[in-house]
Design a protein around this motif. Sequence first.
Motif, PDB file in Angstrom:
ATOM      1  N   THR A 107      22.421   1.067   1.301  1.00  0.00           N
ATOM      2  CA  THR A 107      20.985   1.185   1.099  1.00  0.00           C
ATOM      3  C   THR A 107      20.278   1.363   2.433  1.00  0.00           C
ATOM      4  N   PRO A 108      19.581   2.497   2.618  1.00  0.00           N
ATOM      5  CA  PRO A 108      18.875   2.750   3.870  1.00  0.00           C
ATOM      6  C   PRO A 108      17.686   1.812   4.039  1.00  0.00           C
ATOM      7  N   ARG A 109      17.420   1.409   5.285  1.00  0.00           N
ATOM      8  CA  ARG A 109      16.303   0.511   5.557  1.00  0.00           C
ATOM      9  C   ARG A 109      15.123   1.242   6.190  1.00  0.00           C
ATOM     10  N   HIS A 110      15.384   2.153   7.075  1.00  0.00           N
ATOM     11  CA  HIS A 110      14.333   2.867   7.796  1.00  0.00           C
ATOM     12  C   HIS A 110      13.894   4.086   6.981  1.00  0.00           C
ATOM     13  N   PRO A 111      12.617   4.469   7.037  1.00  0.00           N
ATOM     14  CA  PRO A 111      12.166   5.643   6.283  1.00  0.00           C
ATOM     15  C   PRO A 111      12.969   6.913   6.591  1.00  0.00           C
ATOM     16  N   ALA A 112      13.393   7.070   7.839  1.00  0.00           N
ATOM     17  CA  ALA A 112      14.207   8.245   8.183  1.00  0.00           C
ATOM     18  C   ALA A 112      15.558   8.183   7.477  1.00  0.00           C
ATOM     19  N   GLU A 113      16.158   6.993   7.413  1.00  0.00           N
ATOM     20  CA  GLU A 113      17.422   6.840   6.694  1.00  0.00           C
ATOM     21  C   GLU A 113      17.236   7.118   5.212  1.00  0.00           C
ATOM     22  N   GLN A 114      16.102   6.676   4.655  1.00  0.00           N
ATOM     23  CA  GLN A 114      15.815   6.912   3.245  1.00  0.00           C
ATOM     24  C   GLN A 114      15.674   8.408   2.966  1.00  0.00           C
ATOM     25  N   ALA A 115      14.991   9.116   3.872  1.00  0.00           N
ATOM     26  CA  ALA A 115      14.812  10.562   3.704  1.00  0.00           C
ATOM     27  C   ALA A 115      16.149  11.285   3.784  1.00  0.00           C
ATOM     28  N   LEU A 116      17.008  10.892   4.732  1.00  0.00           N
ATOM     29  CA  LEU A 116      18.334  11.515   4.853  1.00  0.00           C
ATOM     30  C   LEU A 116      19.187  11.243   3.616  1.00  0.00           C
ATOM     31  N   ALA A 117      19.126  10.012   3.130  1.00  0.00           N
ATOM     32  CA  ALA A 117      19.897   9.665   1.930  1.00  0.00           C
ATOM     33  C   ALA A 117      19.423  10.476   0.732  1.00  0.00           C
ATOM     34  N   ALA A 118      18.097  10.642   0.601  1.00  0.00           N
ATOM     35  CA  ALA A 118      17.550  11.428  -0.518  1.00  0.00           C
ATOM     36  C   ALA A 118      17.952  12.892  -0.389  1.00  0.00           C
ATOM     37  N   LEU A 119      17.912  13.437   0.831  1.00  0.00           N
ATOM     38  CA  LEU A 119      18.325  14.828   1.053  1.00  0.00           C
ATOM     39  C   LEU A 119      19.795  15.009   0.706  1.00  0.00           C
ATOM     40  N   LYS A 120      20.622  14.084   1.166  1.00  0.00           N
ATOM     41  CA  LYS A 120      22.062  14.166   0.885  1.00  0.00           C
ATOM     42  C   LYS A 120      22.321  14.128  -0.620  1.00  0.00           C
ATOM     43  N   GLU A 121      21.663  13.215  -1.309  1.00  0.00           N
ATOM     44  CA  GLU A 121      21.840  13.107  -2.757  1.00  0.00           C
ATOM     45  C   GLU A 121      21.411  14.396  -3.455  1.00  0.00           C
ATOM     46  N   HIS A 122      20.266  14.944  -3.041  1.00  0.00           N
ATOM     47  CA  HIS A 122      19.762  16.183  -3.646  1.00  0.00           C
ATOM     48  C   HIS A 122      20.735  17.335  -3.431  1.00  0.00           C
ATOM     49  N   VAL A 123      21.208  17.499  -2.201  1.00  0.00           N
ATOM     50  CA  VAL A 123      22.130  18.596  -1.887  1.00  0.00           C
ATOM     51  C   VAL A 123      23.418  18.449  -2.685  1.00  0.00           C
ATOM     52  N   GLU A 124      23.971  17.245  -2.720  1.00  0.00           N
ATOM     53  CA  GLU A 124      25.237  17.042  -3.416  1.00  0.00           C
ATOM     54  C   GLU A 124      25.103  17.234  -4.929  1.00  0.00           C
ATOM     55  N   LYS A 125      23.954  16.916  -5.510  1.00  0.00           N
ATOM     56  CA  LYS A 125      23.761  17.069  -6.955  1.00  0.00           C
ATOM     57  C   LYS A 125      23.391  18.493  -7.358  1.00  0.00           C
ATOM     58  N   ASN A 126      22.744  19.235  -6.457  1.00  0.00           N
ATOM     59  CA  ASN A 126      22.166  20.524  -6.835  1.00  0.00           C
ATOM     60  C   ASN A 126      22.802  21.730  -6.173  1.00  0.00           C
ATOM     61  N   SER A 127      23.944  21.555  -5.542  1.00  0.00           N
ATOM     62  CA  SER A 127      24.620  22.695  -4.931  1.00  0.00           C
ATOM     63  C   SER A 127      26.126  22.496  -4.973  1.00  0.00           C
ATOM     64  N   ASP A 128      26.834  23.588  -4.742  1.00  0.00           N
ATOM     65  CA  ASP A 128      28.295  23.554  -4.780  1.00  0.00           C
ATOM     66  C   ASP A 128      28.854  23.339  -3.386  1.00  0.00           C
TER      67      ASP A 128
END
Length: 143
Positions: A68-89
């Motif tokens: 679980t990310p604590r810093h807003p930048a970590e949260q943004a990176l985690a959200a980007l990673k999740e989005h990319v992994e779910k929505n692309s090959d």
Amino acid sequence: MIQYALKCAEGHTFDSWFQSASAYDKLQSAGHVACVVCGSTTVEKALMAPRVSHGDVDAPRSRPLTETPRHPAEQALAALKEHVEKNSDYVGGNFAQEARKMHLGEAPERSIWGEAKVEEAKALVEDGIPIAPLPFTPTRKSN
């Protein structure tokens, strides 16, 4: 492997792992070490306390992006990673070849991500093929 606490010219602090101290020096002098928050390549080592193991299981330690990310930048990176992994090959090391095939109309267009050598990425950009680096490693390769 060595972990450094880093700080950019804008005052953002973050840590990163490097193959060795000389690998950090080489990457930093080539402008390849960038702030994870703002992208600035004006980055220097920050003061950090040495880590000494006392066998204490509750001692603080570096957290992978999967926790679980604590810093807003970590949260943004985690959200980007999740989005990319779910929505692309994920195409792994075939990224440059797949991107080129799609650009030439030899393969259906779709969102892809993977790895490419620096020379391959430069060739794609020079040929007008839109690509962008991602600020994380694939889950499949994370420790």
